[in-house]
Design a protein around this motif. Structure first.
Motif, mmCIF file in Angstrom:
data_model
loop_
_atom_site.group_PDB
_atom_site.id
_atom_site.type_symbol
_atom_site.label_atom_id
_atom_site.label_comp_id
_atom_site.label_asym_id
_atom_site.label_seq_id
_atom_site.Cartn_x
_atom_site.Cartn_y
_atom_site.Cartn_z
ATOM 1 N N GLY A 271 -39.322 29.151 -18.231
ATOM 2 C CA GLY A 271 -38.813 27.809 -17.995
ATOM 3 C C GLY A 271 -39.294 26.793 -19.017
ATOM 4 N N THR A 272 -39.620 27.263 -20.221
ATOM 5 C CA THR A 272 -40.143 26.393 -21.267
ATOM 6 C C THR A 272 -39.020 25.568 -21.893
ATOM 7 N N TYR A 273 -39.256 24.293 -22.056
ATOM 8 C CA TYR A 273 -38.274 23.436 -22.710
ATOM 9 C C TYR A 273 -38.377 23.554 -24.228
ATOM 10 N N TYR A 274 -37.220 23.371 -24.869
ATOM 11 C CA TYR A 274 -37.157 23.341 -26.326
ATOM 12 C C TYR A 274 -36.799 21.919 -26.750
ATOM 13 N N VAL A 275 -37.680 21.320 -27.577
ATOM 14 C CA VAL A 275 -37.464 19.981 -28.137
ATOM 15 C C VAL A 275 -37.258 20.179 -29.639
#
Length: 460
Positions: free
Chosen positions: A306-310
């Protein structure tokens, strides 16, 4: 401890405590005879021809947003008013939640003289400039930012003075200095002659080992930061030779993330190389910043965790185009790295979106001029994202990443009255995001009909 052996710090604490008690006693009568509280501000009603529902991912028709103080109290279909309310007509506009940039550097801006400026400017020079850059960011429609890296916790002070009403700027969540390793992207001694390279350690956000990792995070907690940023790989603009090599061990990365989470912080990880990304994701990082050389395994792991990518996609393109246009735009070590990242980052972002990775909006503003934070939007659409999703990245997705979605990220009753407007439908023309002509933050209008409103300090 006997009085005679009390430390200087202990005596100072006791003196401060005694002073606080005396001050409290002296001020007590004032509270007893205080004037009645000021009357509540009159409500404001915004008439929006269209309103972005960022949670549902759809555009609503004519809507009224009722605001009392710094919060939204109602969102009503059609145009209504309320007793004694000031009505603001936004004819021809689309209203959106205040935009969120999850990756900025408000106390720096890269210019042709930046490397020499770092030798000649005092911290106060950067702080004064940061107030200008903060206002430009706000007037661009970004009412909340996450500041991922400064020099000496100066953006903690900037955050506090904005919150107290001394200066105009976005709501700031700051990480203070980024945490890295000796010789890594966070080490300001890179590229300097040896006698100018300081001997730095955990107190300076440079770690070597897991004990240092915990100490560095605790130092950040002591300095009252809001979030933590770590550097697991090389970067573009430092004077070392690699952009993608791993610079924190798996154990160091896990220790940093564990320490940060122990103190309730979310963790943003600067990582270009695939292995550094993998280590951060496995450690439980909340977001990956840049992610230039992310591979299929990284994308799979990010979905699982569930890691976000910025992605900071415009910054990658900006530095590459600048390096192509001028062979002397950057020092030689930086120039070589800058030429690599732009095309690769465009491909990576498109692949990650197709793979189902979660995205939040972040720009790395400061690498390019502050106030131009909107320029990621067209590139995100160019690599295959629907415009609606790009807008959600900068609203509800970023708010969720920052764990602030109860207060920001959508226009809804109970949330902050952070509302911006553009002249038309940005889902049909995403470049309209560069034409924000109405900005309200916390119920205060900073821009109206394209004109900056006079800012009056509310501080006392």
């Amino acid at each position: 401890m006997a009085v005679g052996t009390m430390t200087t710090a202990g005596r100072a604490r006791r003196a401060a405590y005694s002073f606080a008690l005396l001050a409290g006693c002296a001020l007590a009568p004032l509270g007893a005879h205080a004037q009645d509280a000021a009357p509540a501000p009159k409500p404001v009603v915004l008439h929006c021809p269209a309103l972005l529902d960022s949670v549902a991912g759809k555009m609503l028709g004519q809507s009224s947003v009722v605001i009392q103080g710094d919060r939204v109290t109602e969102v009503v279909s059609g145009y209504i008013t309320r007793p004694e309310a000031e009505v603001v007509e936004l004819a021809g506009e689309t209203c959106l939640p205040g935009l969120i940039d999850a990756h900025v550097h408000l106390s720096n801006e890269f210019t042709p003289t930046v490397y020499s400026d770092m030798l000649h400017f005092n911290l106060a020079d950067w702080v004064v400039r940061s107030t200008v850059w903060a206002k430009r960011t706000l007037l661009g429609g970004f009412t909340t930012v996450r500041n991922l890296g400064d020099s000496h916790y100066e953006t903690v002070a900037l955050r506090d003075q904005i919150n107290k009403g001394w200066v105009a700027g976005p709501r700031i969540l700051t990480a203070g200095p980024a945490i890295g390793s000796t010789g890594g992207h966070a080490d300001d001694g890179d590229g300097l002659r040896m006698d100018l390279q300081p001997d730095v350690g955990a107190h300076d956000s440079i770690i070597n080992g897991t004990a240092d990792a915990w100490k560095a995070v605790r130092e950040h907690y002591k300095q009252n930061v809001d979030t933590i940023k770590i550097m697991t790989t090389g970067g573009v603009l430092d004077l070392s030779g690699s952009v993608d090599n791993s610079q924190l061990t798996e154990e160091e990365t896990k220790a940093l993330v564990a320490a940060a989470h122990e103190y309730g912080y979310i963790v943003g990880v600067h990582a270009h190389g695939a292995e550094g990304i993998r280590r951060a994701v496995v450690a439980g990082a909340d977001s990956i910043e840049h992610g230039t050389f992310m591979d299929a395994q990284d994308m799979k792991l990010m979905k699982e965790h569930g890691t976000y990518y910025v992605p900071t996609i415009y910054t990658g393109t900006y530095v590459t185009e600048k390096a192509k246009g001028n062979p002397h735009a950057y020092p030689p070590a930086v120039q070589a790295k800058a030429l690599l990242v732009g095309p690769q980052l465009m491909k990576t972002v498109g692949d990650a979106y197709k793979a189902g990775v979660k995205f939040a909006y972040g720009t790395d503003a400061g690498v390019y001029p502050h106030g131009e934070n909107w320029k990621d939007f067209p590139l995100l659409v160019q690599v295959g994202m629907p415009a609606m999703y790009a807008l959600q990245m900068a609203t509800i997705n970023a708010a969720t990443l920052l764990k602030k979605d109860k207060d920001i990220g959508s226009v809804a009753a109970g949330k902050y009255a952070d509302i911006v407007a553009v002249p038309g439908d940005p889902t049909k023309d995403i470049t309209l995001m560069g034409k924000v002509d109405f900005v309200m933050k916390g119920g205060v209008v900073f821009k109206k009909a394209g004109a900056e409103q006079v800012f009056t300090s509310t501080a006392h």
